[in-house]
Design a protein around this motif. Sequence first.
Motif, short mmCIF file in Angstrom:
data_model
loop_
_atom_site.label_atom_id
_atom_site.label_comp_id
_atom_site.label_asym_id
_atom_site.label_seq_id
_atom_site.Cartn_x
_atom_site.Cartn_y
_atom_site.Cartn_z
N UNK A 14 0.87 -1.19 0.00
CA UNK A 14 0.00 0.00 0.00
C UNK A 14 0.90 1.23 0.00
N UNK A 15 0.63 2.15 -0.92
CA UNK A 15 1.42 3.37 -1.02
C UNK A 15 0.51 4.58 -0.82
N UNK A 16 1.09 5.68 -0.36
CA UNK A 16 0.31 6.90 -0.16
C UNK A 16 -0.04 7.56 -1.48
N UNK A 20 -2.66 0.83 -3.93
CA UNK A 20 -2.06 -0.51 -3.91
C UNK A 20 -1.14 -0.71 -5.12
N UNK A 21 0.03 -1.23 -4.83
CA UNK A 21 0.99 -1.57 -5.89
C UNK A 21 1.23 -3.07 -5.83
N UNK A 22 1.00 -3.74 -6.95
CA UNK A 22 1.21 -5.19 -7.04
C UNK A 22 2.30 -5.44 -8.08
N UNK A 23 3.29 -6.26 -7.70
CA UNK A 23 4.41 -6.50 -8.60
C UNK A 23 4.79 -7.98 -8.63
N UNK A 24 4.16 -8.75 -9.50
CA UNK A 24 4.65 -10.12 -9.70
C UNK A 24 5.98 -10.06 -10.46
N UNK A 25 6.83 -11.05 -10.23
CA UNK A 25 8.12 -11.06 -10.93
C UNK A 25 8.49 -12.48 -11.34
N UNK A 55 6.46 -6.91 -13.31
CA UNK A 55 5.28 -6.23 -13.88
C UNK A 55 4.63 -5.43 -12.76
N UNK A 56 4.85 -4.14 -12.76
CA UNK A 56 4.32 -3.26 -11.72
C UNK A 56 2.97 -2.71 -12.14
N UNK A 57 1.97 -2.92 -11.30
CA UNK A 57 0.64 -2.37 -11.53
C UNK A 57 0.23 -1.60 -10.29
N UNK A 58 0.06 -0.29 -10.43
CA UNK A 58 -0.44 0.52 -9.32
C UNK A 58 -1.92 0.75 -9.53
#
Length: 120
Positions: A14-16, A20-25, A55-58
């Motif tokens: 969780x970012x301000x 939400x930031x999800x990053x599968x690698x 793969x970064x998805x915010x």
Amino acid sequence: MGCWPAPTTESTTETARYARAVAPSWDRMHPRLTHRGAWADHDEPLPIVEGTLIRLQVEHLPGARAAKPEWLWTSALDADADAVTRCWQAYLRRFDLETSKPQCCHIRGWASPGLLPGRG
């Protein structure tokens, strides 16, 4: 994501600024090198350079704008969730700095080369 293998690791934070930031690698992935740029004069077969693909998805961009996924690659191998998180956080920090500079300079009237600090 279709026929992709399962991610090696996944980071969720969780970012301000981005919610939400999800990053599968995926570990041990490699870019497809071509005989261009730094490899233009390389006469031998191109090497395989392994690393970690992220793969970064915010959830959203500042201003509640929709965000497309960003694909990042690092030469780090066997990256765990913490290493993946550090990688994408560094990317976002650099992105924030680079995209805020033109606005900052324009607001201060530094857009013209003659008006830059230290230049008369």
